[in-house]
Structure formats: C-alpha cells, structure tokens
Design a protein around this motif. Structure first.
Motif, PDB file in Angstrom:
ATOM      1  N   ILE A 164       1.202  -4.675  -4.926  1.00 20.30           N
ATOM      2  CA  ILE A 164       2.032  -3.699  -5.635  1.00 20.30           C
ATOM      3  C   ILE A 164       1.154  -2.667  -6.328  1.00 20.30           C
ATOM      4  O   ILE A 164       1.417  -1.452  -6.262  1.00 20.30           O
ATOM      5  CB  ILE A 164       2.957  -4.411  -6.648  1.00 20.30           C
ATOM      6  N   LEU A 165       0.100  -3.110  -6.997  1.00 24.08           N
ATOM      7  CA  LEU A 165      -0.790  -2.181  -7.680  1.00 24.08           C
ATOM      8  C   LEU A 165      -1.451  -1.218  -6.694  1.00 24.08           C
ATOM      9  O   LEU A 165      -1.487  -0.008  -6.913  1.00 24.08           O
ATOM     10  CB  LEU A 165      -1.869  -2.951  -8.452  1.00 24.08           C
ATOM     11  N   ASN A 166      -1.966  -1.730  -5.592  1.00 24.75           N
ATOM     12  CA  ASN A 166      -2.627  -0.856  -4.633  1.00 24.75           C
ATOM     13  C   ASN A 166      -1.642   0.086  -3.949  1.00 24.75           C
ATOM     14  O   ASN A 166      -1.984   1.222  -3.619  1.00 24.75           O
ATOM     15  CB  ASN A 166      -3.399  -1.679  -3.606  1.00 24.75           C
ATOM     16  N   GLY A 167      -0.421  -0.385  -3.716  1.00 27.68           N
ATOM     17  CA  GLY A 167       0.609   0.513  -3.205  1.00 27.68           C
ATOM     18  C   GLY A 167       0.893   1.634  -4.193  1.00 27.68           C
ATOM     19  O   GLY A 167       1.069   2.791  -3.810  1.00 27.68           O
ATOM     20  N   ALA A 168       0.918   1.283  -5.477  1.00 21.49           N
ATOM     21  CA  ALA A 168       1.155   2.286  -6.520  1.00 21.49           C
ATOM     22  C   ALA A 168       0.012   3.284  -6.601  1.00 21.49           C
ATOM     23  O   ALA A 168       0.235   4.498  -6.732  1.00 21.49           O
ATOM     24  CB  ALA A 168       1.339   1.592  -7.874  1.00 21.49           C
ATOM     25  N   GLY A 246       5.683  12.079  -3.768  1.00 29.96           N
ATOM     26  CA  GLY A 246       7.033  11.774  -3.340  1.00 29.96           C
ATOM     27  C   GLY A 246       7.094  11.116  -1.988  1.00 29.96           C
ATOM     28  O   GLY A 246       8.038  11.330  -1.247  1.00 29.96           O
ATOM     29  N   THR A 247       6.085  10.332  -1.602  1.00 31.44           N
ATOM     30  CA  THR A 247       6.101   9.682  -0.299  1.00 31.44           C
ATOM     31  C   THR A 247       5.701   8.230  -0.428  1.00 31.44           C
ATOM     32  O   THR A 247       4.881   7.875  -1.264  1.00 31.44           O
ATOM     33  CB  THR A 247       5.145  10.395   0.683  1.00 31.44           C
ATOM     34  N   ALA A 248       6.284   7.384   0.410  1.00 28.16           N
ATOM     35  CA  ALA A 248       5.939   5.964   0.409  1.00 28.16           C
ATOM     36  C   ALA A 248       5.054   5.606   1.595  1.00 28.16           C
ATOM     37  O   ALA A 248       4.736   4.447   1.800  1.00 28.16           O
ATOM     38  CB  ALA A 248       7.221   5.123   0.437  1.00 28.16           C
ATOM     39  N   THR A 249       4.646   6.619   2.383  1.00 30.05           N
ATOM     40  CA  THR A 249       3.871   6.344   3.594  1.00 30.05           C
ATOM     41  C   THR A 249       2.586   5.604   3.271  1.00 30.05           C
ATOM     42  O   THR A 249       2.292   4.552   3.820  1.00 30.05           O
ATOM     43  CB  THR A 249       3.542   7.658   4.323  1.00 30.05           C
ATOM     44  N   LYS A 292       4.757  -5.220   6.059  1.00 29.88           N
ATOM     45  CA  LYS A 292       5.425  -3.935   6.236  1.00 29.88           C
ATOM     46  C   LYS A 292       6.928  -4.067   6.022  1.00 29.88           C
ATOM     47  O   LYS A 292       7.581  -3.143   5.527  1.00 29.88           O
ATOM     48  CB  LYS A 292       5.125  -3.374   7.630  1.00 29.88           C
ATOM     49  N   GLY A 293       7.488  -5.230   6.394  1.00 29.09           N
ATOM     50  CA  GLY A 293       8.900  -5.476   6.140  1.00 29.09           C
ATOM     51  C   GLY A 293       9.176  -5.737   4.671  1.00 29.09           C
ATOM     52  O   GLY A 293      10.189  -5.293   4.128  1.00 29.09           O
ATOM     53  N   LEU A 294       8.259  -6.449   4.008  1.00 30.38           N
ATOM     54  CA  LEU A 294       8.441  -6.774   2.601  1.00 30.38           C
ATOM     55  C   LEU A 294       8.317  -5.562   1.692  1.00 30.38           C
ATOM     56  O   LEU A 294       8.895  -5.541   0.598  1.00 30.38           O
ATOM     57  CB  LEU A 294       7.395  -7.811   2.163  1.00 30.38           C
ATOM     58  N   TYR A 298       9.922  -4.330  -2.289  1.00 37.49           N
ATOM     59  CA  TYR A 298       9.180  -4.093  -3.531  1.00 37.49           C
ATOM     60  C   TYR A 298       8.934  -2.610  -3.789  1.00 37.49           C
ATOM     61  O   TYR A 298       8.154  -2.260  -4.682  1.00 37.49           O
ATOM     62  CB  TYR A 298       7.844  -4.842  -3.484  1.00 37.49           C
ATOM     63  N   ALA A 299       9.594  -1.740  -3.037  1.00 35.78           N
ATOM     64  CA  ALA A 299       9.368  -0.300  -3.182  1.00 35.78           C
ATOM     65  C   ALA A 299       9.648   0.176  -4.603  1.00 35.78           C
ATOM     66  O   ALA A 299       8.921   1.019  -5.144  1.00 35.78           O
ATOM     67  CB  ALA A 299      10.225   0.466  -2.186  1.00 35.78           C
ATOM     68  N   GLY A 300      10.699  -0.359  -5.225  1.00 37.78           N
ATOM     69  CA  GLY A 300      11.032   0.042  -6.588  1.00 37.78           C
ATOM     70  C   GLY A 300       9.949  -0.342  -7.565  1.00 37.78           C
ATOM     71  O   GLY A 300       9.586   0.440  -8.459  1.00 37.78           O
TER      72      GLY A 300
END
Length: 320
Positions: A164-168, A246-249, A292-294, A298-300
């Motif tokens: 989650i942190l690295n995605g952020a 503004g992207t989740a890519t 990738k499915g998960l 956890y996007a929020g």
C-alpha cells in the motif's frame, strides 16, 4: 507534455539504463520486457525507442533539445538519475553520462549535484534499516530478533502495508517518491529473511530479486513508463513535487510488485532457500497476477495513504 517531449524523456531514461555499457543479460531482458509490455501505449512506441538506444540510433542532444522548459529538463535529469541509481551502484561510465546529460540539458551544476547526492543517499540506504512504522508491525520486529518462527499473519500484514505504501508513493509526482520504492522493497525482503533467521546483505537480496525476475534498473524504467502512460508526469506543469497524481496505473504496478516480492520472500526463506530460479520466477509471476486483482480492493487505502504520506520523513529514514 506533447508526444515529442514524452519520447525525449523516455529516450533519456533508456540511455541512462544502459549508460554503464555492461548491464547484465537479466537486466537487459527485464528492460526489453518493459518495452514490450508498454508497446505503443500513449503513442510512446516504447519498443522502437528501446531498439534505437540499443542500436546507437538515439541522440542525447536531440532528446535534450526537445525539452524546452527548465521544469521538463530538470524532470528528465531526475528520471535519469533515478535509473542510474536504481541498483545502488554508480560507476564512472554512469557518472560521465550524467555529466554529459547535465551539459546537454543546460542545468545549474550545483543543483544537478544536489539531485545526484540525494538520490545516492536513498539508493544506497542500508538494507538493515527500519521500515516506516506503518509497515513494520511490532510483532514482526520482535520475531526478527527473538522468535524462532515468525507470525505468518503479521508477515502478511507487513507485506500488505508495504505494498500500500509503495503504491501510494507511485501516485506522487516527486521523483524522490519513486526512488524510495526499491530501497523499501529491499528492506522488506531483509525483514522477512531475518524473521526466518537469515542475515542478508544488499548483494544477496538483489541476487534473490534478479532470480525472481525483478531487475532494479528495469523496475525503475517501468515506473517511469507507466507514469508517462498514465499522464502523471504531466503534473510537472502544475509544479514539481506538489499534489497527488490522478492515475492508478503506476500505483497498481508498484503495489503488485511489492506484494509479490514479499510473498516470494516468505516462500523462499520460510522454506529454507530451496527454490531454484525457475521456481522463484514462477511464484513471482503467480503472486504478481493475484496482486493485480487485489489492488482494486485496496485502491482507496492507497489513495488515502498518498494524501497523508510524509515523503520527507520516509526519505530521511532511508538516508539514516
């Protein structure tokens, strides 16, 4: 950014990736896979740019000339520095490339030197250092120094929080945010290995990741490519280093990569380091697909973490 400027930044990043002239075959293969996966996304024609660099057709001066604002030139230099420093090594050939790039981009020398120095501090951060408090549950820290077997549930929680942190971090436009991701992944593997009784160093961890098919330079090049595809680097015109993209890519990529790295590390060190290269790659691919499915689930949390993360505190802790 217009397409010409985007291609210029990709070209400079790829030139940086091979600046040492001796990237091993595994790293070259990773960068090639990146080029294939991104393909013609966002009109980048990533594969053609990759081939132009390998065949010596790419011109550094022409790429630099396409960047007609100071912000874009600074951004290109930061991206190149991140690529060079991704594997934690900075050899004379790469130093010479950065000096040549600095001149081509007509950057202030002192500012360029500061960028390189800050990136080196993060890239060369000791793997044995701590993780941010949100990533390292107390039970795992205790297990790393005392318990013969760690609590698997706590390890899974640590991996999720790290992902989650690295995605952020990938949602932030600052180049330093992207540079922090790989050192945090190295520390995650270190913590997992230590929890199973293995005292790891940087060389061992990078070899482990390479065996699983995760190249440091290739991963950073992919981060840049996905940010470009998602349009996040366009935020440069709103001011470097401000706001959340503004992207989740890129977030999905870094979340999945970190998750898969952690899961494979548990299998490898928890199983007594018996998996061979083929098994490591197969496991990583499987976990990456699941992650990738998960990520949507956890996007929020990733977006909320991006809004509240203290990047200065994280990079400071990495630098020690």
């Amino acid at each position: 950014m217009n397409p010409q400027q985007t291609r210029a930044i990709v070209t400079i990043s790829l030139l940086a990736a091979f600046a040492d002239g001796r990237k091993d075959s595994a790293e070259r293969e990773h960068v090639r896979r990146v080029a294939e996966s991104l393909g013609d996304a966002a009109d980048l024609d990533f594969m053609r740019l990759y081939q132009d660099v390998l065949l010596g057709r790419a011109d550094l001066g022409a790429a630099a000339a396409a960047l007609d604002t100071l912000e874009l030139r600074q951004l290109a230099f930061e991206m190149a520095v991140g690529v060079v420093e991704a594997d934690g090594r900075h050899d004379p050939a790469e130093t010479a490339f950065l000096q040549k790039l600095e001149a081509a981009l007509k950057l202030d020398h002192d500012q360029a030197e500061t960028t390189v120095h800050r990136a080196e501090e993060v890239a060369e951060a000791p793997v044995a250092g701590g993780l941010p408090a949100e990533v390292a549950p107390a039970a795992v820290v205790a297990a790393a120094s005392a318990a013969p077997l760690p609590d698997r549930a706590e390890l899974d929680r640590m991996i999720l929080n790290a992902a989650i942190l690295n995605g952020a971090l990938e949602l932030l436009p600052q180049s330093m945010a992207s540079m922090a991701i790989i050192p945090l992944q190295l520390r995650l593997v270190y913590r997992i290995g230590k929890s199973y009784g293995y005292e790891l160093d940087r060389g061992h961890i990078t070899d482990f990741l390479a065996a699983a098919g995760v190249g440091m330079t290739g991963q950073y090049v992919e981060q840049i490519g996905r940010k470009l595809v998602g349009g996040l680097l366009g935020k440069v015109f709103g001011g470097l280093g401000r706001g959340v993209g503004g992207t989740a890519t890129g977030a999905a990529f870094s979340f999945a990569t970190t998750w898969a790295i952690g899961k494979v590390a548990i299998s490898y060190y928890g199983g007594g380091r018996k998996l061979d290269t083929a098994a490591l790659k197969a496991e990583f691919t499987e976990w990456f697909g699941q992650a990738k499915g998960l990520q949507q689930q956890y996007a929020g949390q990733i977006a909320e973490r991006a809004r509240t993360v203290d990047l200065a505190q994280i990079t400071s802790s990495l630098r020690g």
